[in-house]
Motif scaffolding. Structure first.
Motif, PDB file in Angstrom:
ATOM      1  N   TYR A   1     -10.713   2.998   2.326  1.00  0.00           N
ATOM      2  CA  TYR A   1     -10.647   1.621   2.819  1.00  0.00           C
ATOM      3  C   TYR A   1     -11.782   0.826   2.191  1.00  0.00           C
ATOM      4  O   TYR A   1     -12.905   1.317   2.092  1.00  0.00           O
TER       5      TYR A   1
ATOM      6  N   VAL B   1     -14.117  -2.029   2.975  1.00  0.00           N
ATOM      7  CA  VAL B   1     -14.536  -2.820   4.126  1.00  0.00           C
ATOM      8  C   VAL B   1     -15.454  -3.925   3.646  1.00  0.00           C
ATOM      9  O   VAL B   1     -16.458  -3.670   2.981  1.00  0.00           O
TER      10      VAL B   1
ATOM     11  N   VAL C   1     -14.908   3.178   2.477  1.00  0.00           N
ATOM     12  CA  VAL C   1     -14.855   4.254   3.463  1.00  0.00           C
ATOM     13  C   VAL C   1     -13.852   5.283   2.971  1.00  0.00           C
ATOM     14  O   VAL C   1     -12.674   4.975   2.783  1.00  0.00           O
TER      15      VAL C   1
ATOM     16  N   ALA D   1     -11.803   7.637   3.991  1.00  0.00           N
ATOM     17  CA  ALA D   1     -11.214   8.159   5.224  1.00  0.00           C
ATOM     18  C   ALA D   1     -10.520   9.497   4.983  1.00  0.00           C
ATOM     19  O   ALA D   1     -10.610  10.417   5.784  1.00  0.00           O
TER      20      ALA D   1
ATOM     21  N   PRO E   1     -12.778  15.985  14.339  1.00  0.00           N
ATOM     22  CA  PRO E   1     -13.537  15.095  15.219  1.00  0.00           C
ATOM     23  C   PRO E   1     -13.130  13.639  14.995  1.00  0.00           C
ATOM     24  O   PRO E   1     -12.397  13.339  14.054  1.00  0.00           O
ATOM     25  N   ASN E   2     -13.606  12.753  15.819  1.00  0.00           N
ATOM     26  CA  ASN E   2     -13.324  11.329  15.667  1.00  0.00           C
ATOM     27  C   ASN E   2     -13.727  10.845  14.283  1.00  0.00           C
ATOM     28  O   ASN E   2     -14.801  11.162  13.806  1.00  0.00           O
ATOM     29  N   GLY E   3     -12.854  10.082  13.658  1.00  0.00           N
ATOM     30  CA  GLY E   3     -13.177   9.529  12.352  1.00  0.00           C
ATOM     31  C   GLY E   3     -12.944  10.498  11.208  1.00  0.00           C
ATOM     32  O   GLY E   3     -13.307  10.227  10.067  1.00  0.00           O
ATOM     33  N   ALA E   4     -12.307  11.625  11.493  1.00  0.00           N
ATOM     34  CA  ALA E   4     -12.094  12.638  10.455  1.00  0.00           C
ATOM     35  C   ALA E   4     -11.052  12.202   9.434  1.00  0.00           C
ATOM     36  O   ALA E   4     -11.059  12.664   8.300  1.00  0.00           O
ATOM     37  N   GLY E   5     -10.155  11.323   9.851  1.00  0.00           N
ATOM     38  CA  GLY E   5      -9.105  10.871   8.926  1.00  0.00           C
ATOM     39  C   GLY E   5      -7.710  11.291   9.354  1.00  0.00           C
ATOM     40  O   GLY E   5      -6.755  11.151   8.593  1.00  0.00           O
ATOM     41  N   LYS E   6      -7.561  11.736  10.576  1.00  0.00           N
ATOM     42  CA  LYS E   6      -6.251  12.204  11.052  1.00  0.00           C
ATOM     43  C   LYS E   6      -5.250  11.056  11.129  1.00  0.00           C
ATOM     44  O   LYS E   6      -4.151  11.134  10.578  1.00  0.00           O
ATOM     45  N   THR E   7      -5.635   9.996  11.820  1.00  0.00           N
ATOM     46  CA  THR E   7      -4.729   8.858  11.984  1.00  0.00           C
ATOM     47  C   THR E   7      -4.363   8.265  10.625  1.00  0.00           C
ATOM     48  O   THR E   7      -3.209   7.927  10.368  1.00  0.00           O
ATOM     49  N   THR E   8      -5.369   8.147   9.763  1.00  0.00           N
ATOM     50  CA  THR E   8      -5.116   7.604   8.427  1.00  0.00           C
ATOM     51  C   THR E   8      -4.064   8.435   7.703  1.00  0.00           C
ATOM     52  O   THR E   8      -3.134   7.885   7.092  1.00  0.00           O
TER      53      THR E   8
ATOM     54  N   SER F   1      -3.882  -2.610   6.063  1.00  0.00           N
ATOM     55  CA  SER F   1      -4.737  -1.498   6.473  1.00  0.00           C
ATOM     56  C   SER F   1      -4.358  -0.951   7.836  1.00  0.00           C
ATOM     57  O   SER F   1      -5.027  -0.067   8.353  1.00  0.00           O
TER      58      SER F   1
ATOM     59  N   VAL G   1      -4.651  -1.470  10.923  1.00  0.00           N
ATOM     60  CA  VAL G   1      -5.705  -1.273  11.910  1.00  0.00           C
ATOM     61  C   VAL G   1      -5.094  -0.806  13.233  1.00  0.00           C
ATOM     62  O   VAL G   1      -3.971  -1.179  13.565  1.00  0.00           O
TER      63      VAL G   1
HETATM   64  N1  LIG Z   1      -8.189  -0.112   8.939  1.00  0.00           N
HETATM   65  C1  LIG Z   1      -9.369   0.438   8.646  1.00  0.00           C
HETATM   66  N2  LIG Z   1     -10.271  -0.240   7.901  1.00  0.00           N
HETATM   67  C2  LIG Z   1     -11.445   0.324   7.576  1.00  0.00           C
HETATM   68  N3  LIG Z   1     -11.841   1.550   7.944  1.00  0.00           N
HETATM   69  C3  LIG Z   1     -10.992   2.279   8.697  1.00  0.00           C
HETATM   70  C4  LIG Z   1      -9.723   1.759   9.089  1.00  0.00           C
HETATM   71  N4  LIG Z   1      -9.085   2.694   9.826  1.00  0.00           N
HETATM   72  C5  LIG Z   1      -9.919   3.750   9.898  1.00  0.00           C
HETATM   73  N5  LIG Z   1     -11.071   3.513   9.229  1.00  0.00           N
HETATM   74  C6  LIG Z   1     -12.189   4.457   9.049  1.00  0.00           C
HETATM   75  O1  LIG Z   1     -11.684   5.594   8.398  1.00  0.00           O
HETATM   76  C7  LIG Z   1     -12.218   6.794   8.944  1.00  0.00           C
HETATM   77  C8  LIG Z   1     -11.089   7.676   9.453  1.00  0.00           C
HETATM   78  O2  LIG Z   1     -10.478   7.074  10.586  1.00  0.00           O
HETATM   79  P1  LIG Z   1      -9.219   7.695  11.309  1.00  0.00           P
HETATM   80  O3  LIG Z   1      -8.211   8.059  10.292  1.00  0.00           O
HETATM   81  O4  LIG Z   1      -8.816   6.748  12.359  1.00  0.00           O
HETATM   82  O5  LIG Z   1      -9.813   9.035  11.932  1.00  0.00           O
HETATM   83  P2  LIG Z   1      -9.324   9.912  13.175  1.00  0.00           P
HETATM   84  O6  LIG Z   1      -7.930   9.541  13.511  1.00  0.00           O
HETATM   85  O7  LIG Z   1      -9.443  11.314  12.680  1.00  0.00           O
HETATM   86  O8  LIG Z   1     -10.270   9.634  14.288  1.00  0.00           O
HETATM   87  C9  LIG Z   1     -13.180   6.336  10.030  1.00  0.00           C
HETATM   88  O9  LIG Z   1     -14.465   6.302   9.452  1.00  0.00           O
HETATM   89  C10 LIG Z   1     -12.717   4.955  10.369  1.00  0.00           C
HETATM   90  O10 LIG Z   1     -13.798   4.159  10.807  1.00  0.00           O
END
Ligand SMILES: Nc1ncnc2c1ncn2[C@@H]1O[C@H](COP(=O)(O)OP(=O)(O)O)[C@@H](O)[C@H]1O
Ligand SMILES: [Mg+2]
Lengths: 333, 262
Positions: free
Chosen positions: A13, A15, A37, A39, A58-65, B258, B260
């Motif tokens: 990402y 930012v 970032v 991710a 853990p939180n922020g690992a990149g799972k959702t991404t 992105s 969000v």
């Molecule tokens: N839309 C976005 N724009 C910028 N950074 C993002 C965005 N979505 C997630 N991030 C960053 O990417 C990293 C991975 O996030 P995410 O995939 O949500 O992790 P998880 O689901 O494992 O908690 C984190 O550091 C988060 O802050």
């Protein structure tokens, strides 16, 4: 043939951040300051049809991404992704008709209308024939115990009720591949168990492939034989959940209730004493010796009760993140 | 496709019903033309101004309220929000382009406005002698066609500006700026025929009048024959231009989306 193929996937990402205040915004007009970032940073894995895989980290690992890339919401920065043979970000209708992404949040349900309205829209958009719609709706109503929830205005539903309706809306078209991101978050324990059971049944009934993230290890333990663990966008483990447990935590916990209390020092030879509260004692013993130690305990003491348990999964995962993985999974590059 | 439209419509209509009070109040804010009408009537003082008889001002501004409400689109805020806050994601997961959902939602709310608007068109001619519209079948058809195209054009212009939210955080401000130009060059505030000739001619090449003045002038019977054909051609050209622009912005914007949100 795999249902999901991910090769060297990266998602970065950009930012933009601007210094606070007037001068900050003026400066950012001239020169945008961006930060990258990472991710998801080079991960690869495959999932076979019908598999349920727990996706942990853990939180922020990149799972959702990762799930967003797999469902076509995000363009990958680099690497190759295939789901059911499609390239997700092309968002071909034939692809979208066969997948679903559920996130534990306000999602697709129309807020001011009853959930059934969203289902009817989906029926039309996904081109579901009348009889199939009826059948699926009946099944979902039964599995999710929807009752009359579908005819109530969505904004008036509780979080748990809404989640059940979201699941119904997300599964009405009977997707072959399910991406579930924290599907049980915020639900109470009984509801969590129900959703979990539902996912297992859906998987069994339709042979669907499921990639699931969850905070609750109980979800993962109940559903997934295989787990993929990522941290800081890197893959740290991909394999059998049971193997992971055995390798990372090569011990089990024996808890005995004695007829009368004994001094902890007497128990030392049996293993590492974790807790000794009067007559109730927990001892950590190496995996291979568990049954022998249990037998000796029963022989040497008057025992009311004895249980042998795996250490809590939370603890194991924690262990993986804090570096215990190297020796644990030789198969990960 | 027909099924899908119908389903989206139904939902849009349900939504409009849920917000009918708000819609009504919004309509009250669109009464600036009434003010302009009384200003012109007192300025004219019973005489003609340019090609406008006093009665024409009544027809123009009352008809203007109708056209404005029928053409109006208010999605730029929704779209900007959807892109910025990730609310676009659920729409992107469905096998249908989100633009259809936005279109259906806007169109479904139109009929709700008719009970208020149609009486306006009848009332003007009744109360003010000489006011009225050209209601021959051919002209009504021309009006409906130009009105539909005006809506389409306005929709795509607004959609394009909304899509800029993929790149910038000020898309709605840009819309506000566009809207100020629109107030002048669409004929909404002042009939374009009453501007200096240079401005009138300029406005004929800009997109604004094709989202408002064209259908209104047709309704009043001020345009016909080759002029009308020529005007519709320009209108269609602008629609095609903004549809093409939309397609480009959409496909490029999605690369930057992105998504969000959790
Ligand atoms: N839309 C976005 N724009 C910028 N950074 C993002 C965005 N979505 C997630 N991030 C960053 O990417 C990293 C991975 O996030 P995410 O995939 O949500 O992790 P998880 O689901 O494992 O908690 C984190 O550091 C988060 O802050
Ligand atoms: Mg997440």
């Amino acid at each position: 043939m795999y249902h999901i193929e991910v090769r060297h996937l990266k998602k970065y990402y950009e930012v933009h951040h601007k210094a606070p205040g007037f001068w900050g915004s003026l400066r950012s007009l001239v020169r945008r300051e961006t930060r990258t970032v990472r991710a998801v940073d080079d991960i690869s894995f495959t999932v076979a049809p019908g598999e349920i895989v727990g996706f942990l980290g853990p939180n922020g690992a990149g799972k959702t991404t990762t799930l967003k890339v797999l469902s076509g919401l995000l363009y990958p920065t680099a690497g190759e992704v295939r789901v059911l043979g499609f390239t997700p970000h092309e968002r071909q209708p034939a692809f979208l008709r066969q997948i679903t992404l559920v996130m534990g949040q306000k999602q697709q349900l129309l807020w001011d209308l009853p959930a059934i309205e969203t289902l009817l829209i989906n029926k039309a958009i996904y081109e579901i024939p009348d009889d199939e719609f009826r059948r699926t709706l009946d099944e979902l109503t039964e599995l999710l115990e929807l009752g009359t929830l579908l005819t109530k205005q969505v904004r008036k539903l509780s979080l748990g009720e809404r989640m059940k309706c979201e699941l119904a809306a997300a599964l009405l078209h009977r997707p072959k591949v399910l991406f579930l991101d924290e599907p049980t978050i915020g639900l109470d324990v009984t509801m969590q168990a129900k959703v979990r059971q539902f996912i297992a049944e859906y998987n069994a009934r339709y042979g669907a492939t499921v990639l699931l993230t969850s905070h609750y290890m109980a979800d993962v333990a109940a559903l997934a034989k295989r787990v993929i663990i990522i941290d800081h966008g890197h893959l740290v483990y991909d394999g059998d959940l049971e193997t992971l447990v055995q390798q990372v935590a090569p011990y089990k916990v024996i808890t005995v209730t004695l007829r009368q209390s004994v001094s902890p020092s007497v128990l030392k030879p049996f293993g590492h004493v974790l807790a000794a509260n009067g007559v109730k004692v927990s001892i950590q013993v190496p995996r291979g010796t568990t049954s022998r130690v249990a037998a000796r305990l029963l022989q040497e003491f008057a025992v009311d009760d004895l249980t042998i348990e795996e250490p809590p999964l939370e603890e194991i995962i924690q262990h993986v993140f804090t570096g215990g993985i190297r020796e644990a999974s030789p198969d990960v590059a | 496709m027909w099924h899908k439209w119908w389903a989206l419509f139904r939902a849009g209509w349900g939504n409009a019903l849920a917000y009918r009070a708000e819609i009504f109040i919004w309509m009250l804010t669109g009464t600036l033309p009434l003010v302009m009408m009384s200003v012109w009537l007192s300025v004219a003082g019973g005489e003609a101004v340019g090609s406008f008889q006093p009665a024409d001002f009544v027809s123009y501004y009352l008809g203007g309220i109708f056209v404005r409400q029928m053409v109006g689109v208010w999605i730029v805020w929704d779209l900007e929000r959807a892109i910025r806050l990730g609310e676009l994601s659920p729409k992107l997961l469905r096998p249908i382009n989100p633009i259809y959902e936005y279109m259906a939602e806007n169109l479904a709310a139109k009929p709700m406005r008719l009970p208020v608007l149609l009486p306006l068109l009848v009332l003007g001619p009744l109360l003010y002698p000489g006011a009225g519209y050209e209601l021959s079948p051919a002209n009504v058809l021309a009006f409906l066609v130009t009105l539909a195209l005006a809506w389409l054009l306005y929709f795509f212009i607004q959609y394009c500006i909304g899509l800029l939210a993929f790149w910038m955080s000020q898309a709605t401000s840009l819309w506000q700026a566009w809207f100020h130009l629109w107030l002048v060059f669409s004929g909404y505030l002042i009939p374009l025929d009453l501007f200096p000739p240079l401005v009138t001619r300029l406005s004929a090449w800009l997109p604004f009048r094709y989202t408002f003045a064209l259908p209104l002038e047709v309704l009043m019977g001020r345009l016909g024959g080759t002029v009308l054909v020529h005007q519709v051609a320009i209108q269609v050209a602008w629609v095609l231009f903004f549809v093409a622009l939309y397609r480009m912005l959409w496909s490029r914007g999605l690369r930057r989306y992105s998504a969000v949100g959790a």
